[in-house]
Design an enzyme around this catalytic site. Structure first.
Site, PDB file in Angstrom:
ATOM      1  N   GLU A 203      18.869  36.442  21.527  1.00 10.97           N
ATOM      2  CA  GLU A 203      17.490  36.066  21.467  1.00 10.97           C
ATOM      3  C   GLU A 203      17.194  34.734  22.291  1.00 10.97           C
ATOM      4  OE1 GLU A 203      16.758  36.110  17.161  1.00 10.97           O
ATOM      5  OE2 GLU A 203      15.978  38.041  17.452  1.00 10.97           O
ATOM      6  N   GLU A 384      18.162  45.313  17.928  1.00 10.43           N
ATOM      7  CA  GLU A 384      18.058  44.768  16.273  1.00 10.43           C
ATOM      8  C   GLU A 384      16.489  45.518  15.820  1.00 10.43           C
ATOM      9  OE1 GLU A 384      18.045  40.701  15.289  1.00 10.43           O
ATOM     10  OE2 GLU A 384      19.716  40.416  16.778  1.00 10.43           O
TER      11      GLU A 384
HETATM   12  C1  BGP Z   1      17.154  37.818  14.560  1.00  7.62           C
HETATM   13  C2  BGP Z   1      18.815  37.528  14.444  1.00  7.62           C
HETATM   14  C3  BGP Z   1      19.557  37.964  13.699  1.00  7.62           C
HETATM   15  C4  BGP Z   1      18.845  38.252  12.333  1.00  7.62           C
HETATM   16  C5  BGP Z   1      17.587  38.879  12.313  1.00  7.62           C
HETATM   17  C6  BGP Z   1      16.985  38.963  11.065  1.00  7.62           C
HETATM   18  O1  BGP Z   1      16.389  36.683  14.875  1.00  7.62           O
HETATM   19  O2  BGP Z   1      19.122  37.861  15.973  1.00  7.62           O
HETATM   20  O3  BGP Z   1      20.473  36.990  13.665  1.00  7.62           O
HETATM   21  O4  BGP Z   1      19.447  37.872  11.206  1.00  7.62           O
HETATM   22  O5  BGP Z   1      16.640  38.223  13.130  1.00  7.62           O
HETATM   23  O6  BGP Z   1      16.369  37.774  10.628  1.00  7.62           O
HETATM   24  P1  BGP Z   1      16.617  37.122   9.213  1.00  7.62           P
HETATM   25  O7  BGP Z   1      17.982  37.291   8.969  1.00  7.62           O
HETATM   26  O8  BGP Z   1      16.070  35.721   9.095  1.00  7.62           O
HETATM   27  O9  BGP Z   1      16.024  37.856   8.166  1.00  7.62           O
END
Ligand code: BGP
Length: 486
Positions: A203, A384
């Site tokens: 990201e 993701e």
């Molecule tokens: C993205 C990241 C992850 C992750 C996901 C969900 O930003 O790459 O590392 O955790 O989002 O976000 P969160 O864990 O804050 O719900």
């Protein structure tokens, strides 16, 4: 209905700082995430620090789009008696065999994970890597190979060695390019033949809001962020170059956080604002994938008086070694209005939201896939996507129909992009396929998993793994290559 290609890489995604644990084992150094406390209903995630002169310790909120403002002589550090969720996480470090067996049982063809940079180079600037760290990932890759699962490896997922942030000021310092290039070369040399798919910086565009976690930069300052981004671009190009020299059949991808931005009304001013907001992310792929600085960004830099320090061959390198595919995260869409240009996350009346107020947008992936494919004509991988929700155990089972609904819509949306629009999609790795620590809030309560992990926000629990209803659902989806989604 549409068909997924036979080669489609179904799987799940994780990151070392949220999953691996073993943070103080095997010669690993501290990473920027290792000084972040847990979060819960009653407590925010914070950074801890120590004053190097007085020994005094303290806490600091890490607010998006704000500088990390520590007292003079204070540095981010681990303090006694505090709970840091990344230190144990959910213990993949000791349970990788059990977890990989679960992934294999679901039929995974791909397993996204990250290598904890600080496990390989504990301080970041060493010349020689930590052999024990390298061996750990060898073991993991061998285990994946046993089941025919392709690893998809992020090289830096919010895990840069803390020392690089403290002693060098993070990525705004050009020296990091060399450190990273050395790290990348070590990984490529060691794991060629075991790992085919790589992602450089998780990201990368999140540096806009979180410069410290993404790039070790304490200042929330446009000049510092622009310089850090430039250094990341050069490092990315050098990484692709090294990969071509060491093992050209591997692929290096970019990793972008993307969400479609909609204008709240058909007022052209809303649409213009939406375009500008999308460019905040697209700028990063324009350079890292497209190979050059877009003119809109150069104009913006000019207006803001931002001047980049460059070396003569930087732009040529960036042009010659773009990333070969785009991996992206996409969870939600955003809505903006020219009436309230500073407001983020305005309510979209057409969409529901999750318990964490993230919009649930069934068309999000098709829109994103088209937008990125039209712009770059490169293969895409949804690395993701998923739903963070609180789960309840009833009679030892977790009936997470809400998660299945969310994922079903995602798979349909990808299917449409493939079949109706002809987009080239390499795979889908569902985020947090096993419950892990939330990156944003530091909670455990915000679960994405298809597999439940018995642990709470304070780190208490047996760590036992339990298959949720979504586990069986995803297993069927993979078995039928996306044909049966019910
Ligand atoms: C993205 C990241 C992850 C992750 C996901 C969900 O930003 O790459 O590392 O955790 O989002 O976000 P969160 O864990 O804050 O719900």
């Amino acid at each position: 209905m549409a068909h997924f290609p036979e080669t489609f890489l179904w799987g799940g995604a994780t990151a070392a700082n949220q999953y691996e644990g073993g943070a103080l084992e095997g010669g690993k150094g501290l990473s920027v995430c290792d000084v972040l406390t847990g979060g819960s209903l009653t407590r925010k995630r914070q950074m801890t620090w120590i004053d190097t002169e007085t020994g005094k310790t303290g806490y600091m909120d890490l607010r998006p789009r704000h500088s990390v403002e520590l007292p003079e002589h204070a540095v981010p550090a681990v303090i006694a008696g505090e709970y840091y969720p990344s230190h144990k996480a959910v213990d993949f470090y000791h349970r990788y065999k059990e977890d990989i067996a679960l992934a294999a049982e679901m039929g995974f063809r791909a397993f996204r994970m990250s290598i904890n940079w600080a496990r390989i180079f504990p301080h970041g600037d060493e010349e020689q890597p930590n052999e024990e760290g390298l061996q750990f990932y060898d073991n993991v890759f061998d285990e994946l190979q046993k089941y025919g699962i392709e690893p998809l490896v992020t090289m830096s997922h919010y895990e840069m060695p803390l020392d690089l942030a403290i002693r060098y000021g993070g990525w705004k310092n050009r020296k990091l390019i060399g450190f990273f290039e050395n790290y990348a070369s070590v990984l490529f040399t060691r794991y060629k033949g075991k790992v085919k798919y790589w992602l450089t910086f998780n990201e990368i565009d999140n540096i806009n809001g979180f410069p410290f976690i993404c790039a070790g930069v304490k200042e929330y300052d446009a000049q510092a962020i622009a310089q850090a981004a430039h250094n990341l671009f050069v490092a990315s190009a050098r990484t692709v170059k090294r990969k071509n020299e060491i093992a050209p059949d591997m692929m290096v991808g970019q990793m972008l956080a993307y969400m479609p931005v909609y204008g709240c009304t058909c007022d052209p001013k809303d649409q213009l604002l939406a375009m500008e907001k999308e460019r905040d992310a697209l700028f990063f792929s324009d350079v890292q994938v497209g190979g050059e600085y877009p003119r809109y960004k150069l104009k913006e830099y000019e207006r803001k008086g931002i001047v980049l320090e460059m070396e003569p061959d930087d732009l040529e390198l960036i042009r010659s070694y773009p990333c070969e595919y785009i991996g992206f995260s996409c969870y939600k869409s955003m809505c903006v209005s020219a009436q309230q240009p500073e407001a983020r996350n305005l309510k979209n009346p057409y969409l529901k939201v999750s318990e964490w107020n993230w919009t649930i947008d069934p068309d999000c992936l098709r829109i994103t896939l088209n937008e990125l494919y039209d712009r770059y004509h490169k293969p895409l991988w949804i690395v993701e996507n998923g739903l963070g929700a609180e789960d309840r155990i009833e009679d030892g089972k977790i009936h997470d129909s809400y998660r299945i609904d969310y994922l079903r819509d995602s798979v349909k949306s990808i299917k449409e992009a493939i079949e109706l629009d002809g987009v080239e999609v390499m795979g889908l790795t569902v985020w947090g396929w096993i419950d892990i620590i939330s990156a944003g809030t530091g909670e455990m309560r915000k679960r994405y998993g298809l597999v439940y992990v018995d642990m709470d926000d304070e780190g208490n629990g047996t760590l036992k793994r339990i298959r949720k209803d979504s586990f069986w659902w995803y297993q069927k989806v993979i078995r039928t290559n996306g044909e049966d989604l019910e």
